[in-house]
Design a protein around this motif. Sequence first.
Motif, PDB file in Angstrom:
ATOM      1  N   THR A 110       0.417 112.434 -34.992  1.00  0.00           N
ATOM      2  CA  THR A 110      -0.349 112.337 -36.235  1.00  0.00           C
ATOM      3  C   THR A 110      -1.424 113.416 -36.343  1.00  0.00           C
ATOM      4  O   THR A 110      -2.032 113.591 -37.397  1.00  0.00           O
ATOM      5  CB  THR A 110      -1.027 110.960 -36.339  1.00  0.00           C
ATOM      6  OG1 THR A 110      -1.873 110.754 -35.191  1.00  0.00           O
ATOM      7  CG2 THR A 110       0.022 109.849 -36.390  1.00  0.00           C
ATOM      8  N   GLY A 111      -1.668 114.123 -35.262  1.00  0.00           N
ATOM      9  CA  GLY A 111      -2.660 115.199 -35.282  1.00  0.00           C
ATOM     10  C   GLY A 111      -2.616 115.992 -33.995  1.00  0.00           C
ATOM     11  O   GLY A 111      -2.111 115.515 -32.972  1.00  0.00           O
ATOM     12  N   ARG A 112      -3.129 117.210 -34.072  1.00  0.00           N
ATOM     13  CA  ARG A 112      -3.188 118.096 -32.914  1.00  0.00           C
ATOM     14  C   ARG A 112      -4.531 118.810 -32.918  1.00  0.00           C
ATOM     15  O   ARG A 112      -5.116 119.013 -33.982  1.00  0.00           O
ATOM     16  CB  ARG A 112      -2.046 119.123 -32.961  1.00  0.00           C
ATOM     17  CG  ARG A 112      -0.660 118.498 -32.905  1.00  0.00           C
ATOM     18  CD  ARG A 112       0.408 119.434 -33.466  1.00  0.00           C
ATOM     19  NE  ARG A 112       1.744 118.881 -33.350  1.00  0.00           N
ATOM     20  CZ  ARG A 112       2.267 118.008 -34.206  1.00  0.00           C
ATOM     21  NH1 ARG A 112       1.558 117.598 -35.250  1.00  0.00           N
ATOM     22  NH2 ARG A 112       3.496 117.553 -34.035  1.00  0.00           N
ATOM     23  N   SER A 113      -4.975 119.189 -31.740  1.00  0.00           N
ATOM     24  CA  SER A 113      -6.219 119.939 -31.682  1.00  0.00           C
ATOM     25  C   SER A 113      -6.093 121.102 -30.708  1.00  0.00           C
ATOM     26  O   SER A 113      -5.351 121.022 -29.720  1.00  0.00           O
ATOM     27  CB  SER A 113      -7.392 119.042 -31.274  1.00  0.00           C
ATOM     28  OG  SER A 113      -7.326 118.705 -29.913  1.00  0.00           O
ATOM     29  N   TYR A 114      -6.804 122.169 -31.039  1.00  0.00           N
ATOM     30  CA  TYR A 114      -6.890 123.347 -30.178  1.00  0.00           C
ATOM     31  C   TYR A 114      -8.356 123.627 -29.900  1.00  0.00           C
ATOM     32  O   TYR A 114      -9.237 123.247 -30.669  1.00  0.00           O
ATOM     33  CB  TYR A 114      -6.301 124.576 -30.875  1.00  0.00           C
ATOM     34  CG  TYR A 114      -4.795 124.637 -30.911  1.00  0.00           C
ATOM     35  CD1 TYR A 114      -4.080 125.363 -29.956  1.00  0.00           C
ATOM     36  CD2 TYR A 114      -4.075 123.992 -31.911  1.00  0.00           C
ATOM     37  CE1 TYR A 114      -2.694 125.450 -30.002  1.00  0.00           C
ATOM     38  CE2 TYR A 114      -2.696 124.059 -31.958  1.00  0.00           C
ATOM     39  CZ  TYR A 114      -2.003 124.791 -31.004  1.00  0.00           C
ATOM     40  OH  TYR A 114      -0.639 124.866 -31.045  1.00  0.00           O
ATOM     41  N   ARG A 115      -8.595 124.330 -28.804  1.00  0.00           N
ATOM     42  CA  ARG A 115      -9.917 124.896 -28.556  1.00  0.00           C
ATOM     43  C   ARG A 115      -9.761 126.387 -28.304  1.00  0.00           C
ATOM     44  O   ARG A 115      -8.779 126.827 -27.707  1.00  0.00           O
ATOM     45  CB  ARG A 115     -10.610 124.209 -27.378  1.00  0.00           C
ATOM     46  CG  ARG A 115     -11.133 122.846 -27.787  1.00  0.00           C
ATOM     47  CD  ARG A 115     -12.257 122.360 -26.949  1.00  0.00           C
ATOM     48  NE  ARG A 115     -12.781 121.105 -27.518  1.00  0.00           N
ATOM     49  CZ  ARG A 115     -13.371 120.174 -26.804  1.00  0.00           C
ATOM     50  NH1 ARG A 115     -13.541 120.331 -25.512  1.00  0.00           N
ATOM     51  NH2 ARG A 115     -13.821 119.079 -27.389  1.00  0.00           N
ATOM     52  N   TYR A 116     -10.747 127.124 -28.800  1.00  0.00           N
ATOM     53  CA  TYR A 116     -10.734 128.579 -28.633  1.00  0.00           C
ATOM     54  C   TYR A 116     -12.047 128.980 -27.981  1.00  0.00           C
ATOM     55  O   TYR A 116     -13.130 128.643 -28.469  1.00  0.00           O
ATOM     56  CB  TYR A 116     -10.567 129.277 -29.986  1.00  0.00           C
ATOM     57  CG  TYR A 116     -10.141 130.721 -29.843  1.00  0.00           C
ATOM     58  CD1 TYR A 116      -8.792 131.063 -29.872  1.00  0.00           C
ATOM     59  CD2 TYR A 116     -11.077 131.723 -29.633  1.00  0.00           C
ATOM     60  CE1 TYR A 116      -8.391 132.381 -29.705  1.00  0.00           C
ATOM     61  CE2 TYR A 116     -10.676 133.038 -29.470  1.00  0.00           C
ATOM     62  CZ  TYR A 116      -9.333 133.356 -29.505  1.00  0.00           C
ATOM     63  OH  TYR A 116      -8.948 134.659 -29.327  1.00  0.00           O
ATOM     64  N   LEU A 117     -11.956 129.703 -26.855  1.00  0.00           N
ATOM     65  CA  LEU A 117     -13.122 130.092 -26.075  1.00  0.00           C
ATOM     66  C   LEU A 117     -13.407 131.575 -26.250  1.00  0.00           C
ATOM     67  O   LEU A 117     -12.529 132.418 -26.019  1.00  0.00           O
ATOM     68  CB  LEU A 117     -12.903 129.795 -24.591  1.00  0.00           C
ATOM     69  CG  LEU A 117     -12.498 128.365 -24.213  1.00  0.00           C
ATOM     70  CD1 LEU A 117     -12.481 128.217 -22.691  1.00  0.00           C
ATOM     71  CD2 LEU A 117     -13.431 127.344 -24.841  1.00  0.00           C
ATOM     72  N   ILE A 118     -14.644 131.877 -26.647  1.00  0.00           N
ATOM     73  CA  ILE A 118     -15.086 133.259 -26.846  1.00  0.00           C
ATOM     74  C   ILE A 118     -16.258 133.529 -25.900  1.00  0.00           C
ATOM     75  O   ILE A 118     -17.276 132.832 -25.956  1.00  0.00           O
ATOM     76  CB  ILE A 118     -15.538 133.494 -28.293  1.00  0.00           C
ATOM     77  CG1 ILE A 118     -14.386 133.216 -29.269  1.00  0.00           C
ATOM     78  CG2 ILE A 118     -16.057 134.926 -28.471  1.00  0.00           C
ATOM     79  CD1 ILE A 118     -14.819 133.173 -30.729  1.00  0.00           C
ATOM     80  N   LEU A 119     -16.098 134.501 -25.029  1.00  0.00           N
ATOM     81  CA  LEU A 119     -17.199 134.935 -24.180  1.00  0.00           C
ATOM     82  C   LEU A 119     -17.957 136.016 -24.936  1.00  0.00           C
ATOM     83  O   LEU A 119     -17.450 137.111 -25.156  1.00  0.00           O
ATOM     84  CB  LEU A 119     -16.688 135.474 -22.846  1.00  0.00           C
ATOM     85  CG  LEU A 119     -17.776 135.856 -21.844  1.00  0.00           C
ATOM     86  CD1 LEU A 119     -18.565 134.622 -21.417  1.00  0.00           C
ATOM     87  CD2 LEU A 119     -17.181 136.561 -20.632  1.00  0.00           C
ATOM     88  N   SER A 247      -2.578 113.512 -31.020  1.00  0.00           N
ATOM     89  CA  SER A 247      -2.828 112.117 -31.392  1.00  0.00           C
ATOM     90  C   SER A 247      -1.520 111.437 -31.769  1.00  0.00           C
ATOM     91  O   SER A 247      -0.679 112.040 -32.446  1.00  0.00           O
ATOM     92  CB  SER A 247      -3.800 112.041 -32.580  1.00  0.00           C
ATOM     93  OG  SER A 247      -5.028 112.661 -32.268  1.00  0.00           O
ATOM     94  N   TYR A 248      -1.377 110.184 -31.338  1.00  0.00           N
ATOM     95  CA  TYR A 248      -0.185 109.390 -31.650  1.00  0.00           C
ATOM     96  C   TYR A 248      -0.610 107.993 -32.085  1.00  0.00           C
ATOM     97  O   TYR A 248      -1.720 107.537 -31.752  1.00  0.00           O
ATOM     98  CB  TYR A 248       0.713 109.268 -30.409  1.00  0.00           C
ATOM     99  CG  TYR A 248       1.346 110.568 -29.977  1.00  0.00           C
ATOM    100  CD1 TYR A 248       2.475 111.052 -30.617  1.00  0.00           C
ATOM    101  CD2 TYR A 248       0.804 111.304 -28.931  1.00  0.00           C
ATOM    102  CE1 TYR A 248       3.056 112.250 -30.225  1.00  0.00           C
ATOM    103  CE2 TYR A 248       1.375 112.495 -28.540  1.00  0.00           C
ATOM    104  CZ  TYR A 248       2.504 112.972 -29.193  1.00  0.00           C
ATOM    105  OH  TYR A 248       3.070 114.156 -28.812  1.00  0.00           O
ATOM    106  N   PRO A 249       0.256 107.262 -32.802  1.00  0.00           N
ATOM    107  CA  PRO A 249      -0.050 105.871 -33.119  1.00  0.00           C
ATOM    108  C   PRO A 249      -0.325 105.073 -31.844  1.00  0.00           C
ATOM    109  O   PRO A 249       0.311 105.291 -30.808  1.00  0.00           O
ATOM    110  CB  PRO A 249       1.228 105.386 -33.818  1.00  0.00           C
ATOM    111  CG  PRO A 249       1.808 106.633 -34.426  1.00  0.00           C
ATOM    112  CD  PRO A 249       1.514 107.721 -33.435  1.00  0.00           C
ATOM    113  N   GLN A 250      -1.262 104.155 -31.917  1.00  0.00           N
ATOM    114  CA  GLN A 250      -1.701 103.386 -30.750  1.00  0.00           C
ATOM    115  C   GLN A 250      -0.565 102.630 -30.086  1.00  0.00           C
ATOM    116  O   GLN A 250      -0.590 102.370 -28.873  1.00  0.00           O
ATOM    117  CB  GLN A 250      -2.807 102.412 -31.164  1.00  0.00           C
ATOM    118  CG  GLN A 250      -3.505 101.729 -30.006  1.00  0.00           C
ATOM    119  CD  GLN A 250      -4.234 102.693 -29.093  1.00  0.00           C
ATOM    120  OE1 GLN A 250      -4.757 103.712 -29.543  1.00  0.00           O
ATOM    121  NE2 GLN A 250      -4.273 102.372 -27.800  1.00  0.00           N
ATOM    122  N   ILE A 251       0.467 102.295 -30.850  1.00  0.00           N
ATOM    123  CA  ILE A 251       1.572 101.509 -30.320  1.00  0.00           C
ATOM    124  C   ILE A 251       2.242 102.177 -29.126  1.00  0.00           C
ATOM    125  O   ILE A 251       2.779 101.519 -28.233  1.00  0.00           O
ATOM    126  CB  ILE A 251       2.615 101.210 -31.435  1.00  0.00           C
ATOM    127  CG1 ILE A 251       3.649 100.209 -30.945  1.00  0.00           C
ATOM    128  CG2 ILE A 251       3.263 102.501 -31.924  1.00  0.00           C
ATOM    129  CD1 ILE A 251       4.604  99.758 -32.020  1.00  0.00           C
TER     130      ILE A 251
END
Length: 262
Positions: A110-119, A247-251
């Motif tokens: 149901t959703g996805r997340s990314y992180r981007y790191l900048i020095l 993210s996925y349904p709680q089931i």
Amino acid sequence: MGLVGQRWALGVEYDGSGFAGWQLQDGPRTVQGVLEGALAAIAGHPIRVSVAGRTDAGVHALCQVLHFDSSVVRPEIAWVRGSNRFLPREIAVRWAKPVPQDFHARFSATGRSYRYLILNRQERPALAAGRVTWVPQPLDHRAMQEASSLLLGTHDFSAFRASACQAKSPVRSLRRLDLERRDDLLIATVEANAFLHHMVRNLIGTLLFVGRGERPPGWVAEVLASCDRRLAGATAPADGLYFHSVSYPQIYRIPSCSGIFV
């Protein structure tokens, strides 16, 4: 279970620096190819996996989720520790869990997340080389945050879509785009229902124009409305990009992951 087969979900962490991306290719070393080989060694038969989100060459993952089917009976610990014995140091299985047959790593998400790191410092990185994007010029992260707020919501993200993108629709719902500074490190957290090819890297590349003072924050709204990739910033390097979570349904009770880096 051994007769009808069991579907398994796996959480996987990897350093993508030495791989030609996730997806199987003829010749180049890929994350999928190495993982399927390790899983096959445990199962005793060929394994084909499906993944929540394919990553490009050089992109990392904190908790990539995949699923596969196997007709053999193995405990959860065998899929985790057994697979890790056959995997290179850049890839590690973090957890394994039996799931219903209707679970799909990609289509159930149901959703996805990314992180981007900048020095963001004048001196190049040594220990973090290949795991962060180095930007030596000063960055105004508050201006970048102001610009990012103009991108939230459901929009046509064609201006941030790679020409090779195969998605049927460019419309995505961007739920979060936050920037946090920790000393010299700038961390961008990006969440959406799904992403287009290179979407995160193109968003970051555009925000970097604002951070360096080359464009005002309001400019990103013009780029978004144009639906023209040529008007956006350059694609940011893969080094700083991490597939963070799904993210996925709680089931389905899919475990969450935390990480020591991001």
